[in-house]
Scaffold this motif. Structure first.
Motif, PDB file in Angstrom:
ATOM      1  N   ILE A  51     -46.896 -17.143 -79.079  1.00  0.00           N
ATOM      2  CA  ILE A  51     -46.273 -16.004 -79.878  1.00  0.00           C
ATOM      3  C   ILE A  51     -45.378 -15.161 -79.068  1.00  0.00           C
ATOM      4  N   LYS A 101     -45.069 -20.899 -81.307  1.00  0.00           N
ATOM      5  CA  LYS A 101     -44.953 -21.307 -82.836  1.00  0.00           C
ATOM      6  C   LYS A 101     -44.168 -20.024 -83.662  1.00  0.00           C
ATOM      7  N   ALA A 102     -44.038 -18.855 -83.050  1.00  0.00           N
ATOM      8  CA  ALA A 102     -43.246 -17.652 -83.559  1.00  0.00           C
ATOM      9  C   ALA A 102     -42.937 -16.793 -82.728  1.00  0.00           C
ATOM     10  N   PHE A 137     -40.927 -12.621 -82.224  1.00  0.00           N
ATOM     11  CA  PHE A 137     -40.745 -11.418 -82.775  1.00  0.00           C
ATOM     12  C   PHE A 137     -39.805 -10.788 -82.225  1.00  0.00           C
ATOM     13  N   ASP A 152     -44.187  -5.551 -88.742  1.00  0.00           N
ATOM     14  CA  ASP A 152     -44.126  -6.618 -87.601  1.00  0.00           C
ATOM     15  C   ASP A 152     -45.588  -6.795 -87.168  1.00  0.00           C
ATOM     16  N   VAL A 172     -47.776 -10.207 -86.708  1.00  0.00           N
ATOM     17  CA  VAL A 172     -48.211 -10.426 -85.449  1.00  0.00           C
ATOM     18  C   VAL A 172     -49.693 -10.718 -85.652  1.00  0.00           C
ATOM     19  N   LEU A 205     -50.818 -13.958 -87.142  1.00  0.00           N
ATOM     20  CA  LEU A 205     -51.041 -15.271 -86.205  1.00  0.00           C
ATOM     21  C   LEU A 205     -51.902 -15.512 -85.210  1.00  0.00           C
TER      22      LEU A 205
END
Lengths: 280, 280, 280, 280
Positions: free
Chosen positions: A123, A145-146, A148, B190, B194, B197
């Protein structure tokens, strides 16, 4: 962690240029098809986007701004993505140096360790130049997988701090729950099993709980580092006149665990501070 | 919650006898094939195992030991399973009365609300007579997704207290994380994304977080009840000379939320106490 | 403590009638000129104002309302002043019984122990019937250096609770200051001496400090009783939706001291909880 | 504060040489018999022992080590006593510069403000060169009512930190006691009066209490500075693995007071944070 990340990029078809302080670390990547560069600057010159995974803030500064560093190879149209975990001040210094060449900068600390790196399941907590975040979407998608985009440089480090502060307090509360259960005659493993089925289930409780119930704390994240993150979160909150009573109490509990000599154990050893020195 | 639980038993082929203070509540069960009894004692006389789901401790005492109550219909070979949430003292009193007839007693408070009741996905935290726990395995399996036998009468209530105390502190820490993030210029959504996950992901954060970020606290579990559980956990810990610094700080934060007038809101409104009365 | 208090009244010229469960306790008073009565009721019949100094709430209830108790000798125009330390509920029960005879009631717990009792230097924290407070002004002035009328029955006990809660937190903070000084390489006796000359000087620090610096805690006020007062103050505050973060943290520290086995030592032994189990 | 201190030295018969950034500040001293020097270096050259009272650490550094500073006039056989309140790092830097000339250094922050300065009733918390402490005994005795030699440079500042941390927590506890009393229906002034007669009486409670009971907080020591000292004490304790639960909770309460906008009020305004935002 850089090796599996680069391997995933190669497997996805990206043209990859690599450099490492220890040249032999590059061998498996060379075997997989990567070009080995002579210096960080050399990587930057040959690449549109340069990724760096470094061990600590001094290494991040050295590789970016030292002789033969990234900055020497940067220029307008290029981008630098630092996926190391560094503090906001270091990130700001590197960002200024990179941007001084006309290039873009993205701070992108990762959540996740070796396993997720191999599985492309990291992440990314990015911040800095949004245009670079957009340009790097493909590679980030391959490695993680992600991801931000969180705002100005420093926001990635701040997000990690927030998450770790909540984590530290959660673990402190969980340790207190286990101790209270024990004093009430309940089995700690029963607490762990009940928690696992309900609203407060979390991967952390499931992973750490059974060892904690046995008094084992194999170090994954050292207690002294967890306490440092609590301290830093409290300092940030203090500067913003934001009270954090629960996190402050948790921080004191981790300091007590350090007082008892558990600073190098896993942070779940905060349980020992809750247990204390019980009456014989 | 009693209706869907009984329906699941009927669907599973059990012969079910029901009673409710309000006779009309029994209609759907009668339609589904249940026999309607004239009193709790009447249910007990016709049944091997009697289950009770009651609103509070006084109701639990009244239905078990009042005129026409369960105890009048109990005898050796029968069992009484009280799935209500009651305090250890009430459970002990009812257990004594039931056992006085030669019957067995099981305290079995549930984790889960209406939805899980309908889906047969409750969790039973049982304690008391293990022979009855074994005998009731079939029906418990039909109504729930898991059940635990935890020991002496009172252990079920104690387990709920432990879990709720950890939950209260976790929510307090989460609220502090959201507030710190906000003061640092991060988006609360956010943080929620976060967290979802990573290692501290939990159904509670996923469910409550988005509404909290908007300042909404639709009441599922009232804040004053959450604070009561923290207070009771602290009282148990005090009696056992067990310090609970994080839970104590969380408790104080919920008291502050009550001071601000949020006692009847959802317990996630503890966020308002963290936000406080910020400088204009 | 009743003996020196009564002696002061006799010396001041009051006509004093006395009773004690152990008749020999009355001998020195008889020798000084007091009349010895056969029962509490007998004292009350012969006196305008009856004072009681009893060891605990059950004794206070027994002497006031038991067979041959105060209430049997009370009537309109008389007054009962209970200088024992009792809880608000006990005070309310005794007050109701006394007032039922037409007599007046005053709760008057004292601050101060044997020395101040001998010197006529007690402090009376009174509450109940103000007319009786006024009528008892002479005797209270003989036995004490100050008296306060605080309001409704229960207010005297509540005032003691407030003062003791502040005291417990002060001692906790002082213990932390001593420990921090020690870790910084300062002498604890220097801290005590500096404190004694400044704005936070207090008789308690001056009296307890030097022994604490040597790790001695001769019991004057047992730690478990100090912690009980903190707990009761927190319970009162909880009921009134009043957060008390500092007092709650202090309470947890005293619970930890009990966990370490210091419940029967002086409350200054909270220093041992601050010291904790230091790394070797 | 330097003027009354110097006047006391002159009155006691010492030969005094003075300097101030604003020459007119020296007028009353000149009138009293002091010699006015042209620079700090000039003072040092003409004096055996040079005392400095400066407003903050930058001023302390500038006057000691800047052009025309103390260090230029220092040499073996002379001594420099800095009575300013400065941090350990600043004290260490100035000490090194002074000692580099062969002179001695004494850090000597004072406890007490203008009134005690005029009355020669200051308290000196000294550290550094003990020989200079001995040599300066006469002047320190004239200017103060007590002085302490505490050890290595930095110990004076550390002692102030310890005392102020205890003070902050005491004030937090006192504010909580006043608030609890209020919620119980007691008069806050009664609490203040009862406290004043007992074991926890302190000049601070006597001085600040009555104004606090009226909601007044005239600034003597700003709340934000009190909170800074709590923060610094916690940082020192953290570095030494020393938990400070009560002081940490007090610190959080002062941060909350700042959140509410009371940072510039007197530190007794922490009472407003305890009162909070009560339900209407």
């Amino acid at each position: 962690m850089g090796v599996p990340m680069a391997l995933n990029l190669i497997k996805a078809g990206y043209k990859v240029v690599v450099w490492n302080r220890s040249a032999d670390k590059c061998e498996p990547l060379k075997a997989a098809g990567a070009t080995v560069a002579a210096s960080p600057a050399d990587v930057a010159r040959q690449s549109d986007i340069t990724f760096a995974m470094l061990s600590d803030p001094p290494a991040a500064v050295q590789v970016a701004t030292g002789p033969g560093g990234i900055v020497e190879g940067m220029s307008a149209g290029k981008g630098y993505v630092d996926v190391s975990t560094i503090d906001p001040a270091t990130a700001a210094a590197v960002a200024a140096a990179v941007r001084g060449t006309g290039a873009l900068y993205l701070e992108a600390p990762v959540s996740g360790s070796k396993g997720p790196a191999e599985q492309g399941a990291l992440i990314f907590l990015t911040a800095g130049d949004q245009a670079l975040y957009d340009a790097a979407a493909g590679p980030l998608d391959v490695m993680g997988k992600a991801s931000f985009f969180l705002g100005e440089v420093g926001a990635g480090a701040n997000m990690k701090l927030v998450v770790n502060a909540v984590m530290g307090a959660m673990m402190g509360a969980f340790a207190e729950g286990l101790s209270l259960a024990d004093r009430m005659g309940l089995q700690q493993q029963d607490v762990i099993d009940v928690v696992a089925l309900g609203a407060i289930a979390s991967p952390m409780f499931a992973l750490k709980g059974p060892a904690m119930a046995k008094g084992n704390y194999p170090t994954a994240f050292p207690l002294k580092h967890q306490q440092k993150d609590l301290r830093l979160a409290l300092a940030e909150a203090d500067a913003a006149a934001q009270p954090l009573a629960v996190i402050a109490a948790a921080n004191d509990l981790y300091v007590r665990a350090r007082q008892q000599g558990h600073g190098d154990a896993d942070f779940s050893a905060v349980l020992e501070a809750v247990k204390g020195q019980q009456q014989q």
